[in-house]
Scaffold this motif. Structure first.
Motif, PDB file in Angstrom:
ATOM      1  N   UNK A  99      -5.665  -8.302 -21.552  1.00  0.00           N
ATOM      2  CA  UNK A  99      -5.172  -8.429 -22.929  1.00  0.00           C
ATOM      3  C   UNK A  99      -4.205  -9.585 -22.942  1.00  0.00           C
ATOM      4  N   UNK A 100      -4.397 -10.523 -23.858  1.00  0.00           N
ATOM      5  CA  UNK A 100      -3.511 -11.674 -23.863  1.00  0.00           C
ATOM      6  C   UNK A 100      -3.218 -12.118 -25.300  1.00  0.00           C
ATOM      7  N   UNK A 101      -1.946 -12.327 -25.594  1.00  0.00           N
ATOM      8  CA  UNK A 101      -1.525 -12.685 -26.946  1.00  0.00           C
ATOM      9  C   UNK A 101      -0.090 -13.171 -26.863  1.00  0.00           C
ATOM     10  N   UNK A 102       0.311 -14.076 -27.727  1.00  0.00           N
ATOM     11  CA  UNK A 102       1.696 -14.579 -27.755  1.00  0.00           C
ATOM     12  C   UNK A 102       2.154 -15.039 -26.365  1.00  0.00           C
ATOM     13  N   UNK A 103       1.274 -15.571 -25.550  1.00  0.00           N
ATOM     14  CA  UNK A 103       1.592 -16.012 -24.180  1.00  0.00           C
ATOM     15  C   UNK A 103       2.031 -14.875 -23.264  1.00  0.00           C
ATOM     16  N   UNK A 104       1.630 -13.634 -23.622  1.00  0.00           N
ATOM     17  CA  UNK A 104       1.866 -12.490 -22.733  1.00  0.00           C
ATOM     18  C   UNK A 104       0.514 -12.025 -22.214  1.00  0.00           C
ATOM     19  N   UNK A 105       0.472 -11.664 -20.951  1.00  0.00           N
ATOM     20  CA  UNK A 105      -0.801 -11.226 -20.370  1.00  0.00           C
ATOM     21  C   UNK A 105      -0.644  -9.839 -19.760  1.00  0.00           C
ATOM     22  N   UNK A 106      -1.549  -8.949 -20.135  1.00  0.00           N
ATOM     23  CA  UNK A 106      -1.556  -7.607 -19.540  1.00  0.00           C
ATOM     24  C   UNK A 106      -2.843  -7.426 -18.742  1.00  0.00           C
ATOM     25  N   UNK A 107      -2.704  -6.824 -17.561  1.00  0.00           N
ATOM     26  CA  UNK A 107      -3.868  -6.556 -16.717  1.00  0.00           C
ATOM     27  C   UNK A 107      -4.000  -5.044 -16.585  1.00  0.00           C
ATOM     28  N   UNK A 108      -5.205  -4.537 -16.784  1.00  0.00           N
ATOM     29  CA  UNK A 108      -5.408  -3.092 -16.706  1.00  0.00           C
ATOM     30  C   UNK A 108      -5.220  -2.601 -15.271  1.00  0.00           C
ATOM     31  N   UNK A 109      -4.511  -1.501 -15.104  1.00  0.00           N
ATOM     32  CA  UNK A 109      -4.295  -0.948 -13.758  1.00  0.00           C
ATOM     33  C   UNK A 109      -5.623  -0.506 -13.132  1.00  0.00           C
ATOM     34  N   UNK A 110      -6.632  -0.264 -13.977  1.00  0.00           N
ATOM     35  CA  UNK A 110      -7.930   0.160 -13.445  1.00  0.00           C
ATOM     36  C   UNK A 110      -8.597  -0.912 -12.585  1.00  0.00           C
ATOM     37  N   UNK A 111      -8.333  -2.184 -12.885  1.00  0.00           N
ATOM     38  CA  UNK A 111      -9.055  -3.249 -12.168  1.00  0.00           C
ATOM     39  C   UNK A 111      -8.201  -3.914 -11.073  1.00  0.00           C
ATOM     40  N   UNK A 112      -6.948  -3.477 -10.928  1.00  0.00           N
ATOM     41  CA  UNK A 112      -6.040  -4.168 -10.005  1.00  0.00           C
ATOM     42  C   UNK A 112      -6.602  -4.294  -8.591  1.00  0.00           C
ATOM     43  N   UNK A 113      -7.104  -3.182  -8.072  1.00  0.00           N
ATOM     44  CA  UNK A 113      -7.525  -3.194  -6.672  1.00  0.00           C
ATOM     45  C   UNK A 113      -8.715  -4.125  -6.417  1.00  0.00           C
ATOM     46  N   UNK A 114      -9.837  -3.959  -7.176  1.00  0.00           N
ATOM     47  CA  UNK A 114     -10.956  -4.891  -6.944  1.00  0.00           C
ATOM     48  C   UNK A 114     -10.575  -6.347  -7.231  1.00  0.00           C
ATOM     49  N   UNK A 115      -9.718  -6.554  -8.241  1.00  0.00           N
ATOM     50  CA  UNK A 115      -9.306  -7.917  -8.597  1.00  0.00           C
ATOM     51  C   UNK A 115      -8.485  -8.522  -7.466  1.00  0.00           C
TER      52      UNK A 115
END
Lengths: 337, 280
Positions: A59-75
């Motif tokens: 999720x990215x907006x206003x120069x802020x980026x969020x990464x889902x905790x669900x994908x952290x490990x494979x990523x």
């Protein structure tokens, strides 16, 4: 089984591509965070500008980026593998002449993966080191400043990352001789620490960085910092680090003062006496307002010890200071009361 | 480093044979860089941190002879700076912790003469604060972890006269909070890892009787997850190998029954340290 793992590996690579594409498309991202996918909805409500990117993973907006905790490990695994592969390729072929473009391609690949990796694993020293190697080869101020942006972005999510703070010190040391804006940088660094310290309480690494900056500051900056940090300290009386920062600033002022006394360029103690007196009065007021706070008492220990050492022993050797000393001797009763 | 924490814990418990030593040693030697320094894992960059851990693990297995000690010592002494301080690696970050790593490692390798000990000691002394504690660099805030490193390095080099023992002892014993646990800095929550850093420092400066040892033992035991065995930072938290090592090492310093004694300066079991220094 094999087919399944092939598929999941493919997905991870897509995930890394997507992540790196987001990073490239918005170089001004200034905050990153790991959040549960269910929070994406809440984020949408709060945001003011139009959505830049959203799917189940990012999720990215206003120069802020969020990464889902669900994908952290494979990523993370994909980023680590890609980076480790890229640097081993680089080490093998990177020293070839740049003319082919092959080496510079390898280099930019490894740089891209190192950025993704560091945002996911902030203390990955080998990745920070690789960036230092590339940037120091090119010796361009802009590239050094980019490293300040990247490490600030990492700190937005991992405010205690020792390697990220260390990377900033390395950059500042590298540009110290070349860049006329060093004092500006020291001022901005100090503001960054304060911003991070606000969100991450009692952060030793952040405050240690601020203490380190003191040696790059001008006398005016030191006095300004002393004035500015007072308000913050008064609002965070349990945070020993901020009081230690004041200790560091005051000792720097004292040091310069003693040099002046030795050189004979100054013969009065009034300014320093006033700084100490104000700090003692302010500390007393805080101690009375916030009963039993360890950091406040430790700060008082420092103030009284240094008072006794400076005003009652180093003074009086020269007649010039006598007037000053006699008035101080009267005041020392404040410690016995 | 994880290997050092896990393996030292096993040795303190008398169970070092639970792992295949050859496998561990082969892996460690693959982490060595051509410069002589060790990395945290294969393919990573070397650093003093991992170099000490690698040497400590080899010492645990009595396999220091697989090393080219001079090569490792050259890597370490090459990181000493003009003012006596040490950089952690070729990128130049300076920290009093790195001085400890260098001194402890060269001591184990019998190569302290490869560095300028006097300058190194003076640099550490310059990191001392008015509260008696030590920071990362001159003027840095006192922190129990840094204090352990500085006191340990001074102890190994026979330079404890640089420590104001009563003043530092006072600061250290104030780390004990009501629950019996120790914190690392003023106003912080207690954490099992400080059972090692504060306690070993107090022992080295002979002020350990200034804290309540029984209450500390109880605090550490309360942090053990009795179902899977590990120890956490505070009661009821998730366990990990880092806090398990510091809990067990702390209990060893407190002479808890069934554990081997640990050397407070070298952070290795006393029998290993004796083997290094008294059998040649």
């Amino acid at each position: 089984m094999r087919e399944e793992s092939m598929i999941s590996k493919g997905n991870s690579l897509n995930l890394l591509d997507e992540f790196e594409l987001i990073l490239e498309s918005d170089p001004l991202i200034d905050e990153v965070g790991f959040i549960h996918p269910s929070q994406f909805v809440t984020l949408n409500k709060e945001a003011t500008s139009s959505l830049k990117h959203e799917d189940a993973n990012f999720w990215s907006r206003d120069h802020k980026l969020a990464i889902s905790t669900d994908v952290l490990l494979p990523l993370y695994k994909a980023a680590k593998d890609a980076f480790m592969h890229a640097i081993s390729q680089y080490k093998r072929h990177g020293n070839l002449s740049d003319a082919s473009g092959y080496a510079s391609n390898l280099e930019s690949e490894a740089m891209k993966h190192s950025k993704a990796l560091l945002l996911l694993s902030c203390d990955f020293g080998t990745a920070w080191n690789f960036r230092k190697l590339i940037v120091s080869k090119k010796q361009k101020i802009m590239l050094f400043l980019d490293e300040l942006l990247l490490s600030a972005l990492v700190l937005s999510n991992s405010p205690k990352s020792e390697k990220a703070w260390c990377h900033r010190r390395w950059v500042i040391k590298m540009i110290a001789g070349k860049c006329s804006t060093l004092q500006d940088i020291a001022g901005k660094e100090s503001e960054l620490v304060e911003k991070i310290a606000e969100r991450s309480k009692m952060n030793y690494r952040a405050w240690n960085h601020r203490c380190w900056l003191v040696s790059y500051m001008t006398t005016e900056q030191v006095l300004h910092e002393l004035k500015k940090s007072r308000n913050w300290a008064g609002l965070h009386v349990a945070d020993n680090s901020c009081f230690h920062y004041r200790t560091r600033l005051m000792l720097r002022i004292m040091e310069e003062h003693c040099h002046k006394l030795e050189d004979g360029t100054s013969d009065e103690n009034n300014e320093i006496y006033q700084i100490w007196q104000e700090e003692l009065d302010w500390n007393e007021a805080l101690i009375k307002r916030y009963v039993g706070r360890e950091a406040l008492w430790l700060h008082r220990r420092f103030l009284s010890l240094s008072w006794i050492r400076h005003f009652t022993t180093t003074l009086g050797d020269t007649s010039n200071y006598r007037a000053c000393k006699s008035s101080i001797n009267g005041d020392i009763s404040i410690f016995h009361g | 480093m994880g290997a050092y924490w896990g393996l030292t814990t096993l040795d303190l418990l008398g169970k070092l044979d639970a792992l295949d030593s050859n496998e561990v040693i082969q892996w460690i030697m693959k982490c060595q860089h051509e410069s002589g320094g060790f990395a945290g894992n294969i393919g990573h960059d070397p650093h003093l941190l991992y170099t000490l851990s690698a040497v400590q693990v080899l010492a645990l297995f009595d396999k220091l002879n697989v090393l080219d000690a001079d090569k490792v010592a050259n890597y370490i002494s090459g990181l000493q700076n003009e003012d006596g301080s040490f950089s952690g690696d070729e990128w130049g970050e300076v920290d009093s912790r790195f001085s400890y790593l260098a001194i402890c490692c060269l001591s184990i390798l019998h190569r302290l003469d490869k560095m300028n000990v006097e300058k190194a000691v003076n640099y550490i002394a310059s990191c001392k604060n008015v509260d008696g504690g030590f920071g990362c660099t001159p003027g840095g805030e006192s922190h129990a972890g840094q204090i352990f490193c500085c006191v340990g390095a001074l102890a190994i080099t026979g330079s404890l006269h640089h420590v104001d023992k009563d003043l530092l002892g006072w600061w250290l014993c104030e780390r004990q909070v009501k629950s019996g646990g120790l914190n690392g800095r003023p106003e912080k929550l207690p954490d099992v890892c400080y059972s090692w850093w504060v306690l070993s420092s107090l022992i080295m400066i002979d002020r350990v009787h200034w804290i309540n040892k029984d209450k500390l033992v109880k605090f550490i035991l309360n942090c053990q997850d009795t179902e899977n065995g590990g120890i956490s930072d505070r009661p009821e938290d998730a366990v990990d190998v880092f806090h398990t090592y510091f809990g067990v090492a702390g209990l060893s310093l407190l002479e808890y029954p069934g554990l081997k004694a640990i050397d407070p300066a070298h952070a290795l079991p006393v029998d290993v340290v004796n083997r290094i220094f008294f059998q040649k």
